[in-house]
Design a protein around this motif. Structure first.
Motif, short mmCIF file in Angstrom:
data_model
loop_
_atom_site.label_atom_id
_atom_site.label_comp_id
_atom_site.label_asym_id
_atom_site.label_seq_id
_atom_site.Cartn_x
_atom_site.Cartn_y
_atom_site.Cartn_z
N HIS A 58 0.61 -1.03 0.24
CA HIS A 58 -0.02 -0.19 -0.08
C HIS A 58 0.95 1.35 -0.05
O HIS A 58 1.50 1.70 1.13
CB HIS A 58 -0.94 0.06 1.25
CG HIS A 58 -2.03 0.97 1.24
ND1 HIS A 58 -2.78 1.07 0.12
CD2 HIS A 58 -2.30 2.15 2.08
CE1 HIS A 58 -3.72 2.34 0.37
NE2 HIS A 58 -3.29 2.91 1.50
N HIS A 60 0.79 5.35 -1.59
CA HIS A 60 -0.08 6.49 -2.58
C HIS A 60 1.44 7.01 -3.29
O HIS A 60 1.69 7.92 -2.54
CB HIS A 60 -0.66 7.23 -1.59
CG HIS A 60 -2.09 6.69 -0.95
ND1 HIS A 60 -3.15 6.84 -1.63
CD2 HIS A 60 -1.94 5.98 0.20
CE1 HIS A 60 -3.88 6.31 -0.75
NE2 HIS A 60 -3.28 5.66 0.21
N HIS A 221 -9.52 1.35 0.48
CA HIS A 221 -9.09 1.56 2.13
C HIS A 221 -10.54 0.90 2.59
O HIS A 221 -11.67 1.13 2.27
CB HIS A 221 -8.91 2.87 2.32
CG HIS A 221 -7.86 3.46 1.72
ND1 HIS A 221 -7.92 4.27 0.51
CD2 HIS A 221 -6.59 3.64 2.26
CE1 HIS A 221 -6.54 4.80 0.25
NE2 HIS A 221 -5.75 4.38 1.43
N HIS A 258 -5.81 -1.40 5.66
CA HIS A 258 -5.78 -0.87 6.84
C HIS A 258 -6.99 -1.97 7.67
O HIS A 258 -6.24 -3.00 8.41
CB HIS A 258 -6.37 0.45 7.24
CG HIS A 258 -5.67 1.55 6.73
ND1 HIS A 258 -4.56 2.02 7.22
CD2 HIS A 258 -5.58 2.10 5.44
CE1 HIS A 258 -3.74 2.81 6.47
NE2 HIS A 258 -4.57 2.97 5.14
N ASP A 309 2.03 2.88 3.39
CA ASP A 309 0.96 3.75 3.17
C ASP A 309 1.67 4.99 2.93
O ASP A 309 1.18 6.27 3.60
CB ASP A 309 0.01 3.84 4.37
CG ASP A 309 -1.08 4.43 4.05
OD1 ASP A 309 -1.36 4.88 2.89
OD2 ASP A 309 -2.14 5.08 4.88
FE FE Z 1 -3.94 4.85 1.99
#
Ligand code: FE
Ligand code: GUN
Length: 433
Positions: A58, A60, A221, A258, A309
């Motif tokens: 994960h 971004h 998510h 998550h 993340d």
């Molecule tokens: Fe995220």
């Protein structure tokens, strides 16, 4: 964890592992001499240990310029105040090219051989990201972010309509196929509803249909924060996981980032669908105010791996993420409030072990994203790292008295970017200098 001592890993021209042998194996000497004769034998220098490449479930990508800052707000504010304005800037292709080149090179140097990326809303920057992965040789799953809800997404950064989001997602899937036509697939597309609050019902439904039609990966998510859970409950009268399942977005190639607040029923549903959780311990400390119940998830048969993340998490390193998972798990299980008696302080569950967090960062992550990597086993692709002990810039030190298990634990807990002497993807060694 049983380390293999002086082993030979035989791979073919595509980087597929054909054999894994140790000196007591009858085939070992023959495999070594054949490789030597063909001038294909690569031997590791002394004090260098081979481990599977790390799988980050994960990331971004467009939040890379924000790494290590802007963590002073809760999730729903952070998105509007910092993150959407930054992600919108990636419509500037020059900016996207520069940032993504740096991101992919940096993550490879940190040992991330498989990266699962959320891109941004516009199509073209995601193609730029895919090209950066192909150029540097990083295995990746990439999604064009789909988000169209006018109440949660700003006018300047959202898909104009559900149909727009769906046709851009289709176009991205098509473009990745064309970019790699005739070759081995290194970069895979993912259907990527940002999260339930940012998508209209029509978009969730359309993306669910697309997942069914294409069989592509899905990433989103799930149950990250109290705000998200309450928002979805209010809108649908259901949990986040139930809503995703209802729209056909819970598949055996779905990665749920998550999932901190999933119920036991949700966990059973995630396991039944064959979906996976990307455990992101660092950003959970900021946006979730909770620790993902990893022990319970593993006990209930969920696929679980780790995610940095970026940039909700401030580290690009999956080694650091594994260590954070370890510490977070220990704190959650034993508890943290010194004013309570010991027996009342924590969940009382068994904390994750060093071996388990290493597994999550490698084979667990590979199984979570349904790619044949993450372990030295025949049939998997040779994605690997050489980890060197002893350099002054590396925290990783080996002493004569260390057992193999000691060395393994030291590697997991102390290796850093300077310890990584070699990085391979698909059997190809990558220059990370
Ligand atoms: Fe995220
Ligand atoms: N939920 C929706 N978008 C995001 C994001 O960019 N980061 C995190 N951590 N959670 C999200």
């Amino acid at each position: 964890m049983t380390p293999l001592i002086n082993c030979a890993i035989g791979i073919d021209d595509n980087g597929t592992i054909l054999s894994v042998t140790t000196p007591d194996d009858p085939d070992h000497a023959g495999i070594l001499s054949d490789a030597r004769l063909a001038d294909r034998l690569q031997q590791m220098p002394s004090h260098t240990y081979l481990i599977p490449g790390l799988v980050d479930l994960h990331i971004h990508a467009p939040q890379w310029p924000q790494l290590g800052k802007a963590l002073d707000a809760p999730l729903e504010e952070w998105l509007l105040k910092y993150t959407f304005p930054l992600e919108a800037k990636f419509s500037d292709i020059g900016f996207a090219t520069e940032v993504y080149d740096d991101l992919v090179a940096t993550l490879l140097a940190h040992g991330t051989t498989t990266a699962v990326y959320f891109g941004s809303v516009d199509l073209e920057p995601n193609v730029v990201l895919a090209k950066a992965c192909l150029k540097h040789g990083q295995r990746a799953i990439i999604g064009k972010v789909a988000m169209d809800h006018p109440e949660t997404c700003p006018d300047y950064y959202r898909d104009a309509t559900p149909d727009d989001a769906i046709s851009l997602t289709r176009a991205f899937i098509q473009t990745l196929a064309e970019l790699q036509a005739g070759g081995q697939l290194l970069v895979h597309p993912a259907i990527t509803p940002r999260f339930v609050p940012s998508c209209t019902d029509a978009l969730l439904e359309g993306l669910g249909d697309l997942a069914r039609q294409t069989g592509c990966h899905v990433q989103t998510h799930c149950a990250e924060s109290d705000w998200e859970v309450a928002h979805v409950k209010e809108r649908f009268g259901k949990t986040d996981a139930e809503t995703l399942a209802q729209f056909g977005l819970m598949t055996n190639k779905t990665i749920l980032a998550h999932s901190n607040f999933v119920t036991d029923g949700d966990m059973d549903s995630i396991a039944l669908h064959g979906s996976a959780v990307a455990h992101c311990p660092l950003s959970n400390a900021y946006f979730a105010n909770a620790v993902f119940p990893a022990r319970r998830a593993l006990d209930r048969g969920l696929k679980v791996g780790l995610g940095t993340d970026i940039s909700g998490g401030f580290s690009p390193s999956l080694f650091e993420t594994a260590r954070t998972a370890l510490v977070a798990s220990r704190c959650a299980c034993s508890g943290t409030n010194p004013n309570l008696p010991q027996v009342e302080r924590g969940t009382g569950e068994d904390a994750l072990t060093t071996t388990e967090v290493f597994w999550l960062a490698t084979k667990g992550g590979a199984e979570a994203c349904a790619l044949p990597v993450g372990a030295f086993e025949t049939g998997r692709q040779f994605d690997a790292l050489g980890v060197r002990a002893g350099d002054v810039t590396s925290g990783f030190r080996v002493h004569a008295s260390d057992s193999h298990q000691d060395i393994f634990e030291k590697l997991v807990l102390t290796a850093n970017v300077a310890s990584l002497s070699h990085v391979w993807v698909d059997g190809v060694q990558i220059d990370t200098a």
